[in-house]
Design an enzyme around this catalytic site. Structure first.
Site, PDB file in Angstrom:
ATOM      1  N   THR A  12       0.825  -1.222   0.000  1.00  0.00           N
ATOM      2  CA  THR A  12       0.000   0.000   0.000  1.00  0.00           C
ATOM      3  C   THR A  12       0.849   1.257   0.000  1.00  0.00           C
ATOM      4  OG1 THR A  12      -1.815  -1.081   1.135  1.00  0.00           O
ATOM      5  CG2 THR A  12      -1.697   1.292   1.360  1.00  0.00           C
ATOM      6  N   SER A  54       1.375  -7.515  -1.271  1.00  0.00           N
ATOM      7  CA  SER A  54       2.040  -8.608  -0.539  1.00  0.00           C
ATOM      8  C   SER A  54       1.205  -9.887  -0.506  1.00  0.00           C
ATOM      9  CB  SER A  54       2.420  -8.170   0.877  1.00  0.00           C
ATOM     10  OG  SER A  54       1.301  -8.091   1.710  1.00  0.00           O
ATOM     11  N   THR A  85       1.348  -4.744   4.100  1.00  0.00           N
ATOM     12  CA  THR A  85       1.140  -5.179   5.484  1.00  0.00           C
ATOM     13  C   THR A  85       0.526  -6.581   5.577  1.00  0.00           C
ATOM     14  OG1 THR A  85      -1.052  -4.154   5.595  1.00  0.00           O
ATOM     15  CG2 THR A  85       0.824  -2.814   6.308  1.00  0.00           C
ATOM     16  N   ASP A  86      -0.159  -7.005   4.517  1.00  0.00           N
ATOM     17  CA  ASP A  86      -0.946  -8.245   4.634  1.00  0.00           C
ATOM     18  C   ASP A  86      -0.097  -9.468   4.980  1.00  0.00           C
ATOM     19  OD1 ASP A  86      -3.189  -6.789   4.137  1.00  0.00           O
ATOM     20  OD2 ASP A  86      -3.428  -7.432   2.065  1.00  0.00           O
TER      21      ASP A  86
HETATM   22  N1  ASP Z   1      -2.888  -5.443   0.231  1.00  0.00           N
HETATM   23  C1  ASP Z   1      -1.801  -4.616   0.709  1.00  0.00           C
HETATM   24  C2  ASP Z   1      -0.545  -5.446   0.753  1.00  0.00           C
HETATM   25  O1  ASP Z   1      -0.344  -6.217   1.643  1.00  0.00           O
HETATM   26  C3  ASP Z   1      -2.109  -4.059   2.044  1.00  0.00           C
HETATM   27  C4  ASP Z   1      -1.053  -3.158   2.618  1.00  0.00           C
HETATM   28  O2  ASP Z   1       0.027  -3.000   2.129  1.00  0.00           O
HETATM   29  O3  ASP Z   1      -1.334  -2.580   3.676  1.00  0.00           O
HETATM   30  O4  ASP Z   1       0.266  -5.333  -0.100  1.00  0.00           O
END
Ligand code: ASP
Length: 332
Positions: A12, A54, A85-86
Site C-alpha cells: 500500500t 504482498s 502489510t498483509d
Molecule cells: N494489500 C496490501 C498489501 O499487503 C495491504 C497493505 O500493504 O497494507 O500489499
C-alpha cells in the site's frame, strides 16, 4: 552519515488508485520524495526488487529479499524493506531464519494508506524505520510500524485498517519510537556467531485450522501434497474424537509415512500446552509430534520451511525447531 539501502517490494505504501483498485505504482525514489527530511538522517540508495501487493509474495520472494540483503550486506549500514502489510509478518519471520547473526538492522515497514494520500501513516512509518535503522544497537530483523519496533519472529497483523496494524505477540516490543527517539525495551547482545544466509525453503508445509466437525479424510488428501502439517487446534491443544478414532488413526498414518506433525493453537495469545487435557496428552503420548508452545503461527510455518529446506532428519528438525532464534520461543 550512515548508508541505508531501501529495498522496495510494493504494498500500500507504494500504491496508487487505479481503475483496477489500489495497486503498487510508485518507485522507491518517488516514495522518498514525499519525505525529504530523511536526507538529514542518512544516505539512502534504492533498490526496486518487486512491485507487488504482498498477497502475491511468497517463499521465492522471501529468498529474493534475503539474497538482495546478502549481495549488498557489506556496502550498507542497514536495510529498510518496504512491504505490504498483509503478509509482512510472514516475511519478517522468514527473514529472521534466512538471515542469522546479522549485526546490521533489516527493518520492514509499510503503511495502511498510500504515501501520496493526504491522511496517511506512511510518512511516520518510513521516517521511524530510518531512525531505527541508523541507531547504534539496532540489528537483526524487525518490523517498525506505528511507533512500535517488533521482533521479526513475534509480529502479527491484528488490524486490517487502523494505524496500529501490528502487535508483538506474547513478547514486549523491542523498542518504541517516541518524540523522534528510539526508546529500547529490549537490549540484545551483539550476535557472536557468524553471519549466515540460507538459500532454501521447503514448500511442502501446510497449516490446517481445526474446525468443529472437520472430516478426518482431509489427511489423505494432504498426504498427496505435503510433508509437514501444522495443526492449529483449539485452546491449549488437542485432537477431536467424534465417537471414533478417525483423527488418531489418520495422524498415525501421517506420522508412520515419515511426515511431520506440529501442533499449535488458533488462540491468538499464550500458546499451546498439549499436556493439559486428555485430547492433547493422548496424542502426544501416542505419536512423536512437535508442539509450538508460544511460537507464533507465522514463525512456526517459516521456521519449519527453513529447517526442512536444509534437513530431512527428524532428530535434527526437532533440535532446530526447539532452538530459540530471534526471541521466537520462550516457553518450550
Ligand atoms: N494489500 C496490501 C498489501 O499487503 C495491504 C497493505 O500493504 O497494507 O500489499
Amino acid at each position: 552519515m550512515k548508508r541505508i539501502l531501501l529495498i522496495a517490494t510494493g504494498g500500500t505504501i507504494a500504491s496508487g488508485i487505479t481503475e483496477e483498485g489500489l495497486k503498487p505504482v510508485l518507485r522507491p525514489e518517488d516514495i522518498l520524495r514525499h519525505l525529504p527530511s530523511v536526507s538529514e538522517l542518512c544516505a539512502v540508495e534504492c533498490l526496486q526488487l518487486y512491485d507487488l501487493d504482498s498477497t502475491n509474495l511468497g517463499p521465492d520472494h522471501w529468498l529474493g529479499i534475503a539474497k538482495a540483503v546478502e549481495a549488498h550486506y557489506d556496502a550498507y549500514d542497514g536495510f529498510v524493506v518496504l512491504h505490504g502489510t498483509d503478509t509482512m509478518a510472514y516475511t519478517a519471520a522468514a527473514l529472521s531464519y534466512l538471515i542469522q547473526n546479522a549485526d546490521k538492522p533489516i527493518v520492514l515497514t509499510g503503511a495502511q494508506k498510500p504515501i501520496d494520500t493526504e491522511i496517511t501513516d506512511a510518512k511516520r512509518n518510513l521516517y521511524d524505520s530510518f531512525l531505527y535503522a541508523i541507531e547504534d544497537g539496532s540489528f537483526g530483523v524487525s518490523i517498525v510500524f506505528d511507533g512500535h519496533v517488533i521482533a521479526g519472529t513475534r509480529a502479527r497483523k491484528i488490524r486490517s485498517k487502523s494505524w496500529n496494524a501490528f502487535s508483538s505477540i506474547d513478547f514486549p516490543d523491542l523498542a518504541v519510537i517516541r518524540g523522534g527517539r528510539v526508546v529500547r525495551y529490549i537490549r540484545d547482545d551483539q550476535p557472536v556467531g557468524n553471519l549466515h544466509f540460507s538459500h532454501e525453503l521447503c514448500r511442502k508445509v501446510f497449516v490446517l485450522k481445526l474446525i468443529p466437525g472437520l472430516d478426518a479424510g482431509i489427511f489423505a488428501y494432504l498426504k498427496t501434497r505435503y510433508d509437514a502439517l501444522i495443526i492449529e487446534s483449539f485452546g491449549v491443544g488437542g485432537i477431536p474424537c467424534y465417537g471414533n478414532d478417525d483423527f488418531m488413526d489418520a495422524i498415525g498414518d501421517w506420522v508412520a509415512s515419515g511426515r511431520l506433525l506440529v501442533m499449535t493453537t488458533q488462540v491468538p495469545h499464550e500458546g499451546s500446552d498439549m499436556g493439559v487435557y486428555r485430547v492433547g496428552l493422548r496424542l502426544r503420548e501416542t505419536y512423536e509430534v512437535l508442539e509450538c508452545y508460544d511460537m507464533t503461527p507465522e514463525a512456526t510455518l517459516t521456521k519449519l520451511m527453513w529447517i526442512m529446506g536444509e534437513t530431512t532428519d527428524f532428530d535434527e528438525i526437532k533440535r532446530r525447531f526447539y532452538t530459540p532464534i530471534g526471541h521466537d520461543l520462550i516457553e518450550a
